[in-house]
Motif scaffolding. Sequence first.
Motif, PDB file in Angstrom:
ATOM      1  N   ILE A 601      -2.123 -54.562   1.717  1.00 43.12           N
ATOM      2  CA  ILE A 601      -2.860 -53.450   2.318  1.00 43.12           C
ATOM      3  C   ILE A 601      -3.781 -52.856   1.257  1.00 43.12           C
ATOM      4  O   ILE A 601      -3.343 -52.592   0.131  1.00 43.12           O
ATOM      5  CB  ILE A 601      -1.905 -52.365   2.845  1.00 43.12           C
ATOM      6  CG1 ILE A 601      -0.953 -52.938   3.907  1.00 43.12           C
ATOM      7  CG2 ILE A 601      -2.687 -51.171   3.408  1.00 43.12           C
ATOM      8  CD1 ILE A 601       0.135 -51.976   4.305  1.00 43.12           C
ATOM      9  N   ASP A 605      -8.251 -47.578   2.094  1.00 44.51           N
ATOM     10  CA  ASP A 605      -8.675 -47.589   3.494  1.00 44.51           C
ATOM     11  C   ASP A 605      -7.623 -46.942   4.378  1.00 44.51           C
ATOM     12  O   ASP A 605      -7.933 -46.208   5.327  1.00 44.51           O
ATOM     13  CB  ASP A 605      -8.912 -49.032   3.957  1.00 44.51           C
ATOM     14  CG  ASP A 605     -10.199 -49.608   3.387  1.00 44.51           C
ATOM     15  OD1 ASP A 605     -10.949 -48.844   2.752  1.00 44.51           O
ATOM     16  OD2 ASP A 605     -10.432 -50.826   3.576  1.00 44.51           O
ATOM     17  N   LEU A 606      -6.334 -47.203   4.092  1.00 47.98           N
ATOM     18  CA  LEU A 606      -5.268 -46.647   4.922  1.00 47.98           C
ATOM     19  C   LEU A 606      -5.229 -45.125   4.803  1.00 47.98           C
ATOM     20  O   LEU A 606      -5.050 -44.406   5.798  1.00 47.98           O
ATOM     21  CB  LEU A 606      -3.921 -47.264   4.507  1.00 47.98           C
ATOM     22  CG  LEU A 606      -2.718 -46.900   5.372  1.00 47.98           C
ATOM     23  CD1 LEU A 606      -1.806 -48.118   5.532  1.00 47.98           C
ATOM     24  CD2 LEU A 606      -1.917 -45.761   4.760  1.00 47.98           C
ATOM     25  N   VAL A 607      -5.418 -44.597   3.571  1.00 48.78           N
ATOM     26  CA  VAL A 607      -5.390 -43.145   3.377  1.00 48.78           C
ATOM     27  C   VAL A 607      -6.578 -42.479   4.075  1.00 48.78           C
ATOM     28  O   VAL A 607      -6.441 -41.430   4.714  1.00 48.78           O
ATOM     29  CB  VAL A 607      -5.363 -42.814   1.873  1.00 48.78           C
ATOM     30  CG1 VAL A 607      -5.513 -41.308   1.652  1.00 48.78           C
ATOM     31  CG2 VAL A 607      -4.071 -43.321   1.250  1.00 48.78           C
ATOM     32  N   GLU A 609      -8.170 -43.619   6.673  1.00 49.67           N
ATOM     33  CA  GLU A 609      -7.926 -43.701   8.110  1.00 49.67           C
ATOM     34  C   GLU A 609      -6.956 -42.610   8.554  1.00 49.67           C
ATOM     35  O   GLU A 609      -7.147 -41.979   9.617  1.00 49.67           O
ATOM     36  CB  GLU A 609      -7.370 -45.084   8.447  1.00 49.67           C
ATOM     37  CG  GLU A 609      -7.132 -45.306   9.930  1.00 49.67           C
ATOM     38  CD  GLU A 609      -6.546 -46.670  10.223  1.00 49.67           C
ATOM     39  OE1 GLU A 609      -6.058 -46.871  11.352  1.00 49.67           O
ATOM     40  OE2 GLU A 609      -6.575 -47.538   9.320  1.00 49.67           O
ATOM     41  N   ALA A 610      -5.909 -42.355   7.758  1.00 54.53           N
ATOM     42  CA  ALA A 610      -4.974 -41.288   8.112  1.00 54.53           C
ATOM     43  C   ALA A 610      -5.664 -39.927   8.094  1.00 54.53           C
ATOM     44  O   ALA A 610      -5.407 -39.065   8.954  1.00 54.53           O
ATOM     45  CB  ALA A 610      -3.796 -41.304   7.137  1.00 54.53           C
ATOM     46  N   SER A 613      -7.906 -39.520  11.149  1.00 50.90           N
ATOM     47  CA  SER A 613      -7.196 -39.294  12.423  1.00 50.90           C
ATOM     48  C   SER A 613      -6.853 -37.826  12.634  1.00 50.90           C
ATOM     49  O   SER A 613      -6.617 -37.399  13.763  1.00 50.90           O
ATOM     50  CB  SER A 613      -5.913 -40.157  12.429  1.00 50.90           C
ATOM     51  OG  SER A 613      -4.984 -39.671  11.492  1.00 50.90           O
ATOM     52  N   PRO A 640       1.939 -51.328   7.427  1.00 52.81           N
ATOM     53  CA  PRO A 640       0.830 -50.425   7.726  1.00 52.81           C
ATOM     54  C   PRO A 640       1.218 -49.259   8.630  1.00 52.81           C
ATOM     55  O   PRO A 640       0.816 -48.122   8.403  1.00 52.81           O
ATOM     56  CB  PRO A 640      -0.190 -51.336   8.400  1.00 52.81           C
ATOM     57  CG  PRO A 640       0.158 -52.711   7.930  1.00 52.81           C
ATOM     58  CD  PRO A 640       1.625 -52.714   7.761  1.00 52.81           C
ATOM     59  N   SER A 641       2.014 -49.534   9.657  1.00 50.62           N
ATOM     60  CA  SER A 641       2.318 -48.500  10.639  1.00 50.62           C
ATOM     61  C   SER A 641       3.083 -47.328  10.020  1.00 50.62           C
ATOM     62  O   SER A 641       2.702 -46.160  10.158  1.00 50.62           O
ATOM     63  CB  SER A 641       3.112 -49.103  11.792  1.00 50.62           C
ATOM     64  OG  SER A 641       3.499 -48.107  12.719  1.00 50.62           O
ATOM     65  N   HIS A 644       0.986 -45.486   7.341  1.00 42.32           N
ATOM     66  CA  HIS A 644      -0.050 -44.649   7.954  1.00 42.32           C
ATOM     67  C   HIS A 644       0.551 -43.358   8.469  1.00 42.32           C
ATOM     68  O   HIS A 644       0.030 -42.254   8.241  1.00 42.32           O
ATOM     69  CB  HIS A 644      -0.722 -45.437   9.087  1.00 42.32           C
ATOM     70  CG  HIS A 644      -1.787 -44.670   9.795  1.00 42.32           C
ATOM     71  ND1 HIS A 644      -1.530 -43.863  10.899  1.00 42.32           N
ATOM     72  CD2 HIS A 644      -3.120 -44.556   9.550  1.00 42.32           C
ATOM     73  CE1 HIS A 644      -2.642 -43.302  11.317  1.00 42.32           C
ATOM     74  NE2 HIS A 644      -3.637 -43.720  10.506  1.00 42.32           N
ATOM     75  N   ARG A 645       1.690 -43.466   9.145  1.00 44.08           N
ATOM     76  CA  ARG A 645       2.326 -42.266   9.689  1.00 44.08           C
ATOM     77  C   ARG A 645       2.798 -41.347   8.554  1.00 44.08           C
ATOM     78  O   ARG A 645       2.756 -40.119   8.688  1.00 44.08           O
ATOM     79  CB  ARG A 645       3.493 -42.651  10.586  1.00 44.08           C
ATOM     80  CG  ARG A 645       4.169 -41.436  11.200  1.00 44.08           C
ATOM     81  CD  ARG A 645       5.020 -41.766  12.394  1.00 44.08           C
ATOM     82  NE  ARG A 645       5.515 -40.531  12.999  1.00 44.08           N
ATOM     83  CZ  ARG A 645       4.805 -39.778  13.828  1.00 44.08           C
ATOM     84  NH1 ARG A 645       3.573 -40.117  14.136  1.00 44.08           N
ATOM     85  NH2 ARG A 645       5.314 -38.673  14.349  1.00 44.08           N
ATOM     86  N   VAL A 648      -0.182 -39.518   7.342  1.00 45.21           N
ATOM     87  CA  VAL A 648      -0.555 -38.559   8.391  1.00 45.21           C
ATOM     88  C   VAL A 648       0.341 -37.330   8.305  1.00 45.21           C
ATOM     89  O   VAL A 648      -0.118 -36.185   8.405  1.00 45.21           O
ATOM     90  CB  VAL A 648      -0.472 -39.224   9.779  1.00 45.21           C
ATOM     91  CG1 VAL A 648      -0.508 -38.163  10.885  1.00 45.21           C
ATOM     92  CG2 VAL A 648      -1.602 -40.211   9.974  1.00 45.21           C
TER      93      VAL A 648
END
Length: 758
Positions: A601, A605-607, A609-610, A613, A640-641, A644-645, A648
């Motif tokens: 990952i 990008d993941l941070v 995206e969170a 959102s 990833p799931s 990401h949560r 978030v």
Amino acid sequence: MKLRRRLGIEWAGVAILSSLVVALLIHWNSLSRVDHLLYDQLSGLERPEASSEVLIIGVDEDSLAQFGKWPWSRDRHAELFRRLEAGNPKAIAFDIILSERGDPKNDQLLSDAMARNPGLFLPLHFVFPGRDGAAFDVKEPLPQFRQVAAGVGHVNLVFDDDGVVRRAALCFAGEGERPQNWPHLMEQLYRHLRDGRPSPAFQRLDRCDDPLLMPWSERNSFAAISYSSIANGEVPPAFLEDKVLLIGATASGLGDRHNVPLNDGGSMDGVEIMANLLGALERDDFVAPLAFWQQLALSLAPLWILLAGFWRWRPRSTIFISIGLIAMVLGATALLLAFRLWFAPGAALVGLALVYPVWGWRRLQATSDFMDEELENFRASKVDIPVVARPAGPVDVVTGQAEELTHAISHMRDLRRFISDALSNLPDPMFITDLEGRVKFVNKLAQIGFEPAGKDQELALDDMLARFVTSGDLPEVREYLAMDRQSQELDYVEFTSLNDEVFAMRRAQILSDDGDLRGHIHYLADITQVANAAEEREEVLQLLSHDMRAPQAAILALLDSTAPSDSARRIEEHARRTLALADNFVGLARIKSSEFAGEDILLSDLVVEASDSLWPLAEARKIKCRVEDKSDGAFIVGEPSSLHRSFVNLIDNAIKYSPDKGAINIGLRRIDLDKQPFVSIEISDQGPGVSPDMIGQLFERFASDDSQAQGQVKGSGLGLSFVAAVIERHGGSVRAENLRNGGARFTVLLPVAPDIAE
């Protein structure tokens, strides 16, 4: 293995020592007297016939009585040769020294008489030590005798160390720059009878003076006649025709008698010894001693047969085989002697006699030491079970060890029965297999469908599995058993049995005391109730994740279509809180029950995206979220799931506690901790910070302090607990702290993906 290694070392030591002793005995000829005794006895089993051509003319007691004291005047010998001339013999060996001058007239008479006998041979002798530092001087017959003789030869005898004449030297080697070799008188006689050809034995000599073992005819087996009978004309000339005449002293007082290897132990006249030598030359049946390497090989062969047998034969058999090997050595010696080869068996016999008691001593010592050590280990590690120990009475050391070993074996039998009973009555099925996959033990609950007792010992592992595992789960179970790994606490495989029961199968290694693998224990734990509980748990999670979320989502959808009001706002707040509670609870439950399944990952990008959102929630209160990426495109291995949560939850938490129109800073950077690369993610807000009473238990379940929250949705107390569980699952860490200028900061550390780090 320890005893085998010790015995191997002891055996090698005994083998090397005994072989060295045998080699040295042969090299030094230390057992010559034993070998001579055996040779004398064995050579007497078959003695050659005396030659009928040889006639001994002896200066015996009758001759001394008639002609007076020895030595006689040489005219007496001249008369003898005049008598011999008439008989026309084939050859004459006159074994009387003529190197000293006598009466000239008598010397001339003798010389003239000798000249009329063409086949006459005279002896020479040697004086030790010689003149002017020489080893010896050669004393030939006087020139007048030397000139009329057909040849001269030496008559020296070869004595063994026990004073017995067994060998003869066919040649005496001279010394100096041009040494002259002197053949034996009998060799010269043989050449005269064979037209000047040397004997085959002489031609085979490597060195001129190498002695040869002689075969001996029986004593007095050669024809003999008194000197006086010939000199007095009492014997007709025809009796001497075509004879080989050997003339020498036979009277006991003349000192020419020597010990020879005959069974009666008596001595033999020198002239008869020469007769035996001449016979051996004619028959060419001298006994040849074996070379050193041949002697060594034949001596070591029975020794190494016995040494090899120590590993295979019982002690009771070994003693009889040892006696048989001794008989074999003696038989081989006699057989070789029949082929005119002499194998001295003394060293071989001593080697056999030596190696048996030495090996018995070293084996007994090694076994005694081993029993001492093993019994001590047994006493130190003995399992305390209810068995009766029998006291031993006063005995010698080895017997005491044997009795104690007997008691130890009895104890082990009791222990084996104890363990067998314990395993047989286990509350779950279990069985034991060896390294070939054969089932060696089955307890009572695993004996499904067995007919006769003990039939389980014939089963293979696949047969055993077929009695328990359904065909659908069988490949997975076999794959688990085929894995080469150490048994760990959570190392197991689940399967459904033919009776619809659920089992957890665990395999454990059976190791010896030295750590060697001996087999495996297969334990089948009945987890049917646990499996049912897990199924019910999954149904509850489904209820929370779907059935409970659906009504809340419907409530929120209806509120979006109605006019805003205070009641609607409160309803929306509680609906969102219920959704967050359900999501976090289900996430926590599934994290603890599922295996980690990570992938590469790009964390930045993941941070981002969170953060994106949650833009509507932040925009509603005019809060700015700024992301600063200094991670150099770092990748991590993660899910990833759940990640990401987690981010978030952290950003949502920062928004909830930030003042309106505040700012939230999110920073990513690479760091090294203990030479390991990590990505650090810092999330900072401008809120009041975390209550000092809560900072120590912030990541525990249902730990929440909503008194200072600014948003619409209050905390459920599971969000940060979910974050901590997810980060720990990824091999990272999370911590919270209050900033000096106000606000809180959450720092997450995650390891960089290994292949990317390299």
